[in-house]
Design a protein around this motif. Structure first.
Motif, PDB file in Angstrom:
ATOM      1  N   PHE A 135      33.436  37.378   1.391  1.00 44.61           N
ATOM      2  CA  PHE A 135      33.368  36.624   2.645  1.00 44.61           C
ATOM      3  C   PHE A 135      31.942  36.551   3.190  1.00 44.61           C
ATOM      4  N   ASN A 171      39.585  35.941   1.678  1.00 45.22           N
ATOM      5  CA  ASN A 171      38.500  36.045   0.703  1.00 45.22           C
ATOM      6  C   ASN A 171      37.924  37.464   0.688  1.00 45.22           C
ATOM      7  N   SER A 218      36.530  33.197   6.770  1.00 47.61           N
ATOM      8  CA  SER A 218      36.679  33.544   5.360  1.00 47.61           C
ATOM      9  C   SER A 218      37.562  34.777   5.188  1.00 47.61           C
TER      10      SER A 218
END
Length: 381
Positions: A263, A55, A50
Protein backbone atom coordinates in the motif's frame (compact mmCIF):
# COMPACT_ATOMS: atom_id res chain seq x y z
CA UNK A 1 30.79 -14.29 19.58
CA UNK A 2 29.99 -11.16 17.57
CA UNK A 3 31.08 -11.34 13.94
CA UNK A 4 33.94 -9.14 12.81
CA UNK A 5 31.55 -7.57 10.34
CA UNK A 6 29.21 -6.59 13.14
CA UNK A 7 32.02 -5.38 15.36
CA UNK A 8 33.33 -3.12 12.59
CA UNK A 9 30.04 -1.21 12.26
CA UNK A 10 30.38 2.20 13.90
CA UNK A 11 27.53 3.99 15.72
CA UNK A 12 25.44 6.57 13.89
CA UNK A 13 26.23 9.49 16.21
CA UNK A 14 23.28 11.60 15.06
CA UNK A 15 20.95 8.90 16.35
CA UNK A 16 22.92 8.65 19.59
CA UNK A 17 22.48 12.40 20.06
CA UNK A 18 18.77 12.09 19.30
CA UNK A 19 18.41 9.36 21.93
CA UNK A 20 20.16 11.49 24.54
CA UNK A 21 18.16 14.58 23.57
CA UNK A 22 14.88 12.69 23.91
CA UNK A 23 15.75 11.99 27.54
CA UNK A 24 15.86 15.73 28.27
CA UNK A 25 13.12 18.32 28.56
CA UNK A 26 12.78 21.26 26.18
CA UNK A 27 15.36 20.44 23.52
CA UNK A 28 15.44 21.97 20.01
CA UNK A 29 16.31 19.20 17.54
CA UNK A 30 18.82 20.36 14.95
CA UNK A 31 20.63 17.01 14.88
CA UNK A 32 18.52 14.82 12.58
CA UNK A 33 17.18 15.18 9.07
CA UNK A 34 13.51 14.80 9.90
CA UNK A 35 11.24 17.09 7.83
CA UNK A 36 8.61 18.85 9.91
CA UNK A 37 6.18 18.96 6.98
CA UNK A 38 3.35 16.44 6.69
CA UNK A 39 3.17 14.28 3.56
CA UNK A 40 0.77 15.60 0.92
CA UNK A 41 -2.87 14.90 1.80
CA UNK A 42 -3.37 12.87 -1.36
CA UNK A 43 -0.52 10.56 -0.33
CA UNK A 44 -2.18 9.75 2.99
CA UNK A 45 -5.59 9.31 1.36
CA UNK A 46 -4.14 6.96 -1.24
CA UNK A 47 -2.42 4.83 1.40
CA UNK A 48 -5.64 4.53 3.42
CA UNK A 49 -7.68 3.68 0.32
CA UNK A 50 -5.12 1.07 -0.69
CA UNK A 51 -5.20 -0.52 2.76
CA UNK A 52 -8.98 -0.64 2.74
CA UNK A 53 -8.87 -2.23 -0.70
CA UNK A 54 -6.84 -5.07 0.77
CA UNK A 55 -3.44 -4.26 -0.70
CA UNK A 56 -1.49 -5.84 2.16
CA UNK A 57 0.01 -8.81 0.34
CA UNK A 58 3.43 -9.27 -1.24
CA UNK A 59 4.30 -7.53 -4.48
CA UNK A 60 7.01 -8.46 -6.93
CA UNK A 61 10.41 -7.91 -5.33
CA UNK A 62 11.29 -5.19 -7.82
CA UNK A 63 8.04 -3.35 -7.02
CA UNK A 64 4.65 -2.67 -8.50
CA UNK A 65 4.66 -1.84 -12.22
CA UNK A 66 2.56 1.29 -11.64
CA UNK A 67 5.19 2.80 -9.34
CA UNK A 68 8.11 1.80 -11.55
CA UNK A 69 6.41 3.45 -14.53
CA UNK A 70 5.68 6.57 -12.46
CA UNK A 71 9.34 6.83 -11.46
CA UNK A 72 10.47 6.43 -15.06
CA UNK A 73 8.04 9.20 -16.06
CA UNK A 74 9.48 11.37 -13.26
CA UNK A 75 12.97 11.18 -14.82
CA UNK A 76 11.58 12.09 -18.23
CA UNK A 77 9.63 15.02 -16.80
CA UNK A 78 12.34 16.40 -14.47
CA UNK A 79 15.55 15.71 -16.42
CA UNK A 80 14.60 14.67 -19.95
CA UNK A 81 16.09 11.22 -19.30
CA UNK A 82 14.59 8.04 -20.77
CA UNK A 83 14.59 5.31 -18.11
CA UNK A 84 13.25 1.84 -18.85
CA UNK A 85 10.85 0.94 -15.98
CA UNK A 86 12.47 -2.50 -15.94
CA UNK A 87 15.61 -0.83 -14.57
CA UNK A 88 13.70 0.53 -11.55
CA UNK A 89 13.85 -1.52 -8.35
CA UNK A 90 11.62 -0.41 -5.47
CA UNK A 91 13.07 -0.75 -1.98
CA UNK A 92 11.78 -0.21 1.59
CA UNK A 93 13.80 2.99 1.90
CA UNK A 94 16.91 4.25 0.15
CA UNK A 95 19.32 2.57 2.60
CA UNK A 96 18.23 -0.96 1.62
CA UNK A 97 18.73 0.14 -1.98
CA UNK A 98 22.32 1.03 -1.14
CA UNK A 99 22.81 -2.37 0.49
CA UNK A 100 21.57 -4.09 -2.69
CA UNK A 101 23.88 -1.92 -4.76
CA UNK A 102 26.97 -2.68 -2.71
CA UNK A 103 26.13 -6.40 -2.69
CA UNK A 104 25.75 -6.41 -6.48
CA UNK A 105 28.91 -4.42 -7.18
CA UNK A 106 31.64 -4.95 -4.59
CA UNK A 107 33.67 -8.05 -3.85
CA UNK A 108 35.81 -8.43 -0.70
CA UNK A 109 38.91 -6.26 -0.85
CA UNK A 110 37.67 -3.98 -3.62
CA UNK A 111 37.67 -0.22 -3.06
CA UNK A 112 34.81 2.23 -2.92
CA UNK A 113 35.83 5.89 -3.17
CA UNK A 114 33.87 8.36 -1.03
CA UNK A 115 34.05 12.08 -0.48
CA UNK A 116 35.10 13.33 2.95
CA UNK A 117 32.83 14.68 4.42
CA UNK A 118 30.27 12.00 3.52
CA UNK A 119 27.01 10.63 4.86
CA UNK A 120 27.85 8.88 8.12
CA UNK A 121 26.55 5.44 7.16
CA UNK A 122 28.31 5.07 3.79
CA UNK A 123 31.51 3.45 5.13
CA UNK A 124 29.46 0.87 7.02
CA UNK A 125 27.66 -0.17 3.84
CA UNK A 126 31.03 -0.70 2.19
CA UNK A 127 32.37 -2.67 5.15
CA UNK A 128 29.22 -4.80 5.23
CA UNK A 129 30.27 -6.34 1.91
CA UNK A 130 33.94 -6.43 2.99
CA UNK A 131 34.95 -3.63 0.68
CA UNK A 132 37.61 -1.04 1.47
CA UNK A 133 36.93 2.68 1.86
CA UNK A 134 39.09 5.32 0.23
CA UNK A 135 38.24 9.00 0.64
CA UNK A 136 38.71 12.21 -1.33
CA UNK A 137 38.83 15.40 0.79
CA UNK A 138 36.41 18.26 0.19
CA UNK A 139 37.03 21.84 1.31
CA UNK A 140 34.61 24.35 2.84
CA UNK A 141 36.46 27.15 1.03
CA UNK A 142 35.42 25.51 -2.25
CA UNK A 143 31.83 24.95 -1.14
CA UNK A 144 32.60 21.27 -0.50
CA UNK A 145 32.63 20.70 -4.24
CA UNK A 146 34.73 17.75 -5.46
CA UNK A 147 37.80 18.26 -7.61
CA UNK A 148 37.92 15.91 -10.57
CA UNK A 149 41.72 15.75 -10.30
CA UNK A 150 41.46 14.49 -6.72
CA UNK A 151 39.22 11.65 -7.83
CA UNK A 152 41.56 10.81 -10.69
CA UNK A 153 44.38 10.53 -8.16
CA UNK A 154 42.34 8.40 -5.75
CA UNK A 155 40.86 5.89 -8.20
CA UNK A 156 42.95 2.79 -8.83
CA UNK A 157 42.66 -0.60 -10.49
CA UNK A 158 41.12 -1.84 -7.22
CA UNK A 159 38.33 0.75 -7.33
CA UNK A 160 34.92 -0.75 -7.95
CA UNK A 161 32.65 2.23 -7.29
CA UNK A 162 32.50 5.96 -6.67
CA UNK A 163 29.86 6.62 -3.99
CA UNK A 164 28.55 10.17 -4.38
CA UNK A 165 25.79 12.28 -2.84
CA UNK A 166 24.17 15.39 -4.32
CA UNK A 167 22.55 17.39 -2.78
CA UNK A 168 24.90 16.27 -0.05
CA UNK A 169 24.46 15.27 3.55
CA UNK A 170 26.10 16.75 5.67
CA UNK A 171 27.26 19.75 3.62
CA UNK A 172 24.27 20.76 1.51
CA UNK A 173 26.55 21.01 -1.56
CA UNK A 174 25.04 20.39 -5.01
CA UNK A 175 27.19 19.06 -7.86
CA UNK A 176 26.76 20.76 -11.22
CA UNK A 177 26.43 18.90 -14.49
CA UNK A 178 30.06 19.42 -15.47
CA UNK A 179 31.24 17.80 -12.24
CA UNK A 180 28.91 14.84 -12.56
CA UNK A 181 29.98 14.31 -16.16
CA UNK A 182 33.64 14.50 -15.14
CA UNK A 183 33.17 11.95 -12.38
CA UNK A 184 31.34 9.63 -14.78
CA UNK A 185 34.35 9.87 -17.11
CA UNK A 186 36.78 9.09 -14.27
CA UNK A 187 34.74 6.02 -13.33
CA UNK A 188 34.51 4.80 -16.93
CA UNK A 189 38.24 5.19 -17.47
CA UNK A 190 38.94 2.81 -14.58
CA UNK A 191 36.09 0.34 -15.14
CA UNK A 192 34.42 1.60 -11.96
CA UNK A 193 30.75 2.40 -11.46
CA UNK A 194 29.22 5.61 -10.10
CA UNK A 195 26.75 5.09 -7.26
CA UNK A 196 24.89 8.33 -6.70
CA UNK A 197 22.56 9.03 -3.77
CA UNK A 198 20.08 11.64 -4.99
CA UNK A 199 17.61 11.37 -2.12
CA UNK A 200 17.68 15.15 -1.52
CA UNK A 201 16.76 15.98 -5.10
CA UNK A 202 13.92 18.47 -5.14
CA UNK A 203 15.47 20.36 -2.21
CA UNK A 204 17.96 22.66 -3.95
CA UNK A 205 17.99 26.44 -3.76
CA UNK A 206 18.66 28.63 -6.78
CA UNK A 207 20.83 26.03 -8.52
CA UNK A 208 19.98 23.47 -11.19
CA UNK A 209 19.79 19.82 -10.21
CA UNK A 210 21.24 17.16 -12.46
CA UNK A 211 20.96 13.41 -12.20
CA UNK A 212 23.94 11.21 -13.03
CA UNK A 213 21.64 9.46 -15.54
CA UNK A 214 22.02 12.49 -17.81
CA UNK A 215 25.67 11.52 -18.32
CA UNK A 216 25.77 7.72 -18.17
CA UNK A 217 23.53 4.66 -18.01
CA UNK A 218 26.32 2.77 -16.26
CA UNK A 219 25.41 4.09 -12.81
CA UNK A 220 23.33 3.10 -9.83
CA UNK A 221 21.11 6.05 -8.91
CA UNK A 222 19.28 6.00 -5.59
CA UNK A 223 16.37 8.13 -4.50
CA UNK A 224 13.28 7.92 -2.34
CA UNK A 225 10.31 9.63 -0.80
CA UNK A 226 11.61 10.43 2.70
CA UNK A 227 13.04 13.90 2.16
CA UNK A 228 11.24 15.57 -0.74
CA UNK A 229 7.82 14.31 0.32
CA UNK A 230 8.38 14.16 4.11
CA UNK A 231 7.76 10.39 4.18
CA UNK A 232 10.64 9.24 6.40
CA UNK A 233 8.64 6.64 8.31
CA UNK A 234 6.96 5.24 5.22
CA UNK A 235 10.19 3.55 4.12
CA UNK A 236 10.00 3.75 0.37
CA UNK A 237 12.85 4.26 -2.06
CA UNK A 238 14.18 3.13 -5.40
CA UNK A 239 17.32 2.29 -7.34
CA UNK A 240 17.82 2.88 -11.06
CA UNK A 241 20.02 -0.07 -12.02
CA UNK A 242 22.43 -0.31 -14.99
CA UNK A 243 20.99 -2.68 -17.62
CA UNK A 244 23.60 -5.40 -16.96
CA UNK A 245 22.71 -5.52 -13.25
CA UNK A 246 18.91 -5.75 -13.42
CA UNK A 247 18.70 -9.51 -12.90
CA UNK A 248 21.23 -9.73 -10.06
CA UNK A 249 19.69 -6.81 -8.15
CA UNK A 250 16.25 -8.36 -8.53
CA UNK A 251 17.56 -11.67 -7.15
CA UNK A 252 19.19 -9.89 -4.24
CA UNK A 253 15.95 -8.03 -3.53
CA UNK A 254 13.98 -11.29 -3.59
CA UNK A 255 16.27 -12.78 -0.96
CA UNK A 256 17.19 -9.81 1.25
CA UNK A 257 14.11 -7.58 1.15
CA UNK A 258 11.17 -9.60 -0.28
CA UNK A 259 9.42 -6.36 -1.28
CA UNK A 260 8.48 -2.87 -0.19
CA UNK A 261 5.05 -2.52 1.50
CA UNK A 262 2.27 -2.88 -1.04
CA UNK A 263 0.00 0.00 0.00
CA UNK A 264 2.96 2.35 0.53
CA UNK A 265 3.95 1.80 -3.10
CA UNK A 266 0.52 3.10 -4.12
CA UNK A 267 1.15 6.16 -1.95
CA UNK A 268 4.44 6.64 -3.80
CA UNK A 269 2.58 6.97 -7.09
CA UNK A 270 0.43 9.68 -5.52
CA UNK A 271 3.50 11.47 -4.14
CA UNK A 272 5.03 11.74 -7.59
CA UNK A 273 1.83 13.45 -8.72
CA UNK A 274 2.22 16.23 -6.11
CA UNK A 275 1.63 19.65 -7.71
CA UNK A 276 4.94 21.45 -8.39
CA UNK A 277 3.74 24.57 -6.59
CA UNK A 278 3.48 22.70 -3.28
CA UNK A 279 7.05 21.47 -3.61
CA UNK A 280 8.17 24.98 -4.55
CA UNK A 281 6.60 26.35 -1.35
CA UNK A 282 8.50 23.80 0.72
CA UNK A 283 11.77 24.72 -0.98
CA UNK A 284 11.12 28.39 -0.28
CA UNK A 285 10.52 27.63 3.39
CA UNK A 286 13.74 25.62 3.67
CA UNK A 287 15.70 28.37 1.93
CA UNK A 288 14.39 30.94 4.42
CA UNK A 289 15.41 28.68 7.33
CA UNK A 290 18.83 28.17 5.77
CA UNK A 291 19.36 31.92 5.49
CA UNK A 292 18.30 32.40 9.11
CA UNK A 293 20.79 29.82 10.33
CA UNK A 294 23.62 30.96 8.03
CA UNK A 295 23.26 34.51 9.36
CA UNK A 296 23.35 33.21 12.93
CA UNK A 297 26.49 31.11 12.38
CA UNK A 298 28.26 34.12 10.91
CA UNK A 299 27.11 36.30 13.82
CA UNK A 300 28.57 33.72 16.22
CA UNK A 301 31.91 34.21 14.52
CA UNK A 302 32.12 30.55 13.50
CA UNK A 303 33.76 29.78 10.18
CA UNK A 304 31.19 28.69 7.59
CA UNK A 305 33.03 29.63 4.41
CA UNK A 306 30.22 28.60 2.05
CA UNK A 307 26.44 28.68 1.59
CA UNK A 308 24.62 25.31 1.38
CA UNK A 309 22.84 24.93 -1.94
CA UNK A 310 20.56 22.02 -1.10
CA UNK A 311 19.26 19.47 1.41
CA UNK A 312 18.74 21.04 4.88
CA UNK A 313 22.13 20.92 6.56
CA UNK A 314 25.17 23.08 7.09
CA UNK A 315 28.58 22.42 8.61
CA UNK A 316 30.08 25.03 10.95
CA UNK A 317 33.71 25.00 12.08
CA UNK A 318 33.90 25.13 15.90
CA UNK A 319 37.64 24.57 16.22
CA UNK A 320 38.15 27.90 18.01
CA UNK A 321 35.78 26.93 20.83
CA UNK A 322 36.99 25.07 23.95
CA UNK A 323 37.43 21.31 23.58
CA UNK A 324 36.67 19.33 20.45
CA UNK A 325 33.46 19.23 18.43
CA UNK A 326 32.03 16.50 20.69
CA UNK A 327 32.57 18.77 23.69
CA UNK A 328 30.92 21.71 21.92
CA UNK A 329 27.94 19.52 20.94
CA UNK A 330 27.58 18.51 24.60
CA UNK A 331 27.76 22.18 25.63
CA UNK A 332 24.95 23.06 23.22
CA UNK A 333 22.90 20.06 24.31
CA UNK A 334 23.18 21.16 27.93
CA UNK A 335 21.71 24.47 26.75
CA UNK A 336 18.80 22.69 25.06
CA UNK A 337 20.03 22.51 21.44
CA UNK A 338 20.88 19.13 19.86
CA UNK A 339 23.38 19.16 16.97
CA UNK A 340 25.54 16.44 15.40
CA UNK A 341 29.35 16.33 15.84
CA UNK A 342 31.08 16.33 12.48
CA UNK A 343 33.27 13.33 13.33
CA UNK A 344 30.28 11.25 12.23
CA UNK A 345 30.91 12.39 8.66
CA UNK A 346 34.63 11.80 8.20
CA UNK A 347 38.02 13.11 9.25
CA UNK A 348 37.64 16.33 7.27
CA UNK A 349 34.52 17.20 9.30
CA UNK A 350 36.00 16.42 12.73
CA UNK A 351 36.21 20.11 13.71
CA UNK A 352 32.65 20.83 12.59
CA UNK A 353 29.10 20.58 13.84
CA UNK A 354 26.22 19.73 11.54
CA UNK A 355 23.10 21.82 11.97
CA UNK A 356 19.82 20.68 10.43
CA UNK A 357 17.24 23.28 9.46
CA UNK A 358 14.49 20.72 8.88
CA UNK A 359 12.59 22.17 11.84
CA UNK A 360 10.44 25.30 11.91
CA UNK A 361 11.79 28.85 11.98
CA UNK A 362 10.47 29.61 15.49
CA UNK A 363 12.39 26.63 16.89
CA UNK A 364 15.52 27.68 14.99
CA UNK A 365 15.26 31.20 16.42
CA UNK A 366 14.93 29.77 19.93
CA UNK A 367 17.98 27.59 19.31
CA UNK A 368 19.92 30.63 18.11
CA UNK A 369 19.06 32.53 21.28
CA UNK A 370 20.21 29.62 23.44
CA UNK A 371 23.50 29.27 21.59
CA UNK A 372 23.98 33.06 21.79
CA UNK A 373 23.85 32.79 25.56
CA UNK A 374 26.28 29.86 25.63
CA UNK A 375 28.83 31.51 23.38
CA UNK A 376 28.72 34.69 25.47
CA UNK A 377 30.16 32.69 28.37
CA UNK A 378 32.99 30.76 26.68
CA UNK A 379 36.53 31.87 26.04
CA UNK A 380 37.70 31.27 22.49
CA UNK A 381 41.08 29.98 21.51
Amino acid sequence: MVSQRGADVTPFIAMDVLERANELDDVIHLEVGEPDFAPPDRVIETAVDSLRSGNTNYTAARGKPELRRAIAAHYDREYGVDVDPNRVVITPGTSPGLLLTMAALVDPGEEVVLTDPHYACYPNFVRMVEGRVRTVPLRASEGFQPRIADFEAAVSDDTRALLLNSPANPTGAVMDGETLAGLADVAAAHDATPVVDEVYHGLSYDVAEHTMLEYTDDAFVLNGFSKRFAMTGWRLGWVIVPPDYVDVVNRLAQNLLICAPNFVQDAGVAALETPPERLAEIRTTYRERRDLLVDAVEAWGLDLGYTPQGAYYLLADVSDLPGDALDVADLFLDAGVAVTPGVDFGDEAADYLRFSYATDADAIETAIERIDRVLATVERR
